[in-house]
Design a protein around this motif. Structure first.
Motif, mmCIF file in Angstrom:
data_model
loop_
_atom_site.group_PDB
_atom_site.id
_atom_site.type_symbol
_atom_site.label_atom_id
_atom_site.label_comp_id
_atom_site.label_asym_id
_atom_site.label_seq_id
_atom_site.Cartn_x
_atom_site.Cartn_y
_atom_site.Cartn_z
ATOM 1 N N MET A 87 0.878 -1.190 -0.092
ATOM 2 C CA MET A 87 0.042 -0.054 -0.116
ATOM 3 C C MET A 87 1.083 1.041 0.007
ATOM 4 N N ILE A 88 0.810 1.959 -1.005
ATOM 5 C CA ILE A 88 1.738 3.292 -1.232
ATOM 6 C C ILE A 88 0.815 4.411 -0.789
ATOM 7 N N SER A 89 0.913 5.330 0.178
ATOM 8 C CA SER A 89 0.281 6.507 0.497
ATOM 9 C C SER A 89 1.495 7.576 0.484
ATOM 10 N N GLY A 90 0.813 8.805 0.704
ATOM 11 C CA GLY A 90 1.728 9.938 0.778
ATOM 12 C C GLY A 90 1.294 11.250 0.133
ATOM 13 N N PRO A 91 1.768 12.501 0.499
ATOM 14 C CA PRO A 91 1.027 13.719 -0.106
ATOM 15 C C PRO A 91 0.891 13.571 -1.703
ATOM 16 N N SER A 92 0.112 14.147 -2.197
ATOM 17 C CA SER A 92 -0.260 14.309 -3.588
ATOM 18 C C SER A 92 0.953 15.134 -4.168
ATOM 19 N N GLY A 93 1.687 14.759 -5.050
ATOM 20 C CA GLY A 93 2.864 15.461 -5.701
ATOM 21 C C GLY A 93 4.378 14.893 -5.181
ATOM 22 N N ALA A 94 4.485 14.008 -4.311
ATOM 23 C CA ALA A 94 5.298 13.442 -3.479
ATOM 24 C C ALA A 94 6.062 12.538 -4.511
ATOM 25 N N GLY A 95 5.351 12.135 -5.357
ATOM 26 C CA GLY A 95 6.053 11.259 -6.705
ATOM 27 C C GLY A 95 5.370 9.563 -6.561
ATOM 28 N N LYS A 96 4.418 9.382 -5.989
ATOM 29 C CA LYS A 96 3.910 8.021 -5.910
ATOM 30 C C LYS A 96 3.698 7.329 -7.285
ATOM 31 N N GLY A 97 3.181 7.908 -7.894
ATOM 32 C CA GLY A 97 2.879 7.612 -9.417
ATOM 33 C C GLY A 97 4.218 7.408 -10.163
ATOM 34 N N THR A 98 5.232 8.126 -9.857
ATOM 35 C CA THR A 98 6.339 8.039 -10.498
ATOM 36 C C THR A 98 7.163 7.015 -9.816
ATOM 37 N N VAL A 99 7.113 6.745 -8.710
ATOM 38 C CA VAL A 99 8.033 5.658 -7.946
ATOM 39 C C VAL A 99 7.465 4.105 -8.385
ATOM 40 N N VAL A 100 6.153 4.194 -8.420
ATOM 41 C CA VAL A 100 5.248 3.022 -8.533
ATOM 42 C C VAL A 100 5.636 2.465 -9.963
ATOM 43 N N ARG A 101 5.572 3.347 -11.023
ATOM 44 C CA ARG A 101 5.977 2.930 -12.289
ATOM 45 C C ARG A 101 7.286 2.518 -12.428
ATOM 46 N N GLY A 102 8.302 2.998 -11.651
ATOM 47 C CA GLY A 102 9.568 2.537 -11.685
ATOM 48 C C GLY A 102 9.517 1.188 -11.087
ATOM 49 N N LEU A 103 8.778 0.835 -9.819
ATOM 50 C CA LEU A 103 8.662 -0.257 -9.214
ATOM 51 C C LEU A 103 8.239 -1.321 -10.202
ATOM 52 N N LEU A 104 7.257 -0.913 -11.005
ATOM 53 C CA LEU A 104 6.677 -2.092 -12.063
ATOM 54 C C LEU A 104 7.688 -2.289 -13.162
ATOM 55 N N GLU A 105 8.483 -1.272 -13.447
ATOM 56 C CA GLU A 105 9.496 -1.676 -14.471
ATOM 57 C C GLU A 105 10.508 -2.609 -13.967
ATOM 58 N N ARG A 106 11.078 -2.656 -12.740
ATOM 59 C CA ARG A 106 11.925 -3.485 -12.222
ATOM 60 C C ARG A 106 11.379 -4.756 -11.821
ATOM 61 N N ARG A 107 9.986 -4.851 -11.633
ATOM 62 C CA ARG A 107 9.195 -6.082 -11.142
ATOM 63 C C ARG A 107 7.900 -6.206 -12.082
#
Ligand code: ADP
Ligand code: 5GP
Length: 179
Positions: A1-21
């Motif tokens: 479960m990924i949470s955090g302020p809007s604009g912190a970069g959740k979408g960006t890091v989740v995309r990165g995670l999906l590329e790696r995994r």
């Protein structure tokens, strides 16, 4: 479960995670908020009218749902449960209320808070993203102060300074969860 302020970069890091995994399944939330430019239905969110959201909620089709900034958001139950049943990991981006209700339903869920390096960075990222008007940005920054205060409720805190470093931390957290 990924949470955090809007604009912190959740979408960006989740995309990165999906590329790696690529084996990790991304839970696509349903929302009643209008799509931002560039957002695609079924990819970023499932965009539905309020009436349909209410009907899905009544039928128990959400694992959890919440109202955030005046719009409704929900995690569809079936895709996440199917993926988990076949032994795959599911990553979902949701607010703290949602993350906590998932944790109650599924105690082995891992709650991760994505934090910006500073509030200055957060404002710059929100402005740079160019998707929110100034009023929405100040609303989101005010909410961010509250969210950062509550970060003790998470299992892990990841500071998204450099995207690659934050993604690396997510990969490690996922590996650790299986030990
Ligand atoms: P969220 O999903 O948390 O609302 P986004 O992933 O949309 O955030 O990121 C917000 C903005 O910040 C985007 O324009 C994105 O490109 C940028 N961004 C994300 N991570 C970083 C980073 N580590 N350094 C600089 N800019 C970033
Ligand atoms: P945004 O409109 O910026 O995409 O998201 C606003 C907030 O809603 C973010 O805090 C995001 O994490 C949260 N959110 C997105 N999807 C869901 C969901 O399915 N459930 C819950 N509870 N929150 C969500």
């Amino acid at each position: 479960m990924i949470s955090g302020p809007s604009g912190a970069g959740k979408g960006t890091v989740v995309r990165g995670l999906l590329e790696r995994r690529p084996d990790v399944v991304l839970s696509v939330s349903a929302t009643t908020r209008p799509a931002r430019p560039g957002e695609r239905n079924g990819v970023h969110y499932i965009f539905i009218p309020r009436s349909e959201f209410a009907a899905m909620r009544e039928r128990g089709e959400f694992l959890e749902w919440a109202e955030v900034y005046g719009n409704f958001y929900g995690t569809p139950r079936a895709p996440a449960e199917q993926a988990l049943a076949t032994g795959r990991d599911v990553v979902a981006e949701l607010d703290i209320q949602g993350a906590q209700s998932v944790k109650r339903a599924k105690p082995d869920a891992v709650l991760i808070f994505i934090e910006p390096p500073s509030f200055e960075d957060l404002v710059l990222r929100l402005r740079g993203r160019g998707t929110d008007d100034p009023e929405t940005i100040s609303k989101r920054v005010r909410a961010a102060y509250q969210e950062v205060k509550n970060k003790g409720q998470y299992d892990h805190i990841v500071v998204n300074d450099r995207v690659e470093d934050a993604v690396e931390q997510l990969v490690r957290i996922l590996e650790q969860a299986h030990k």
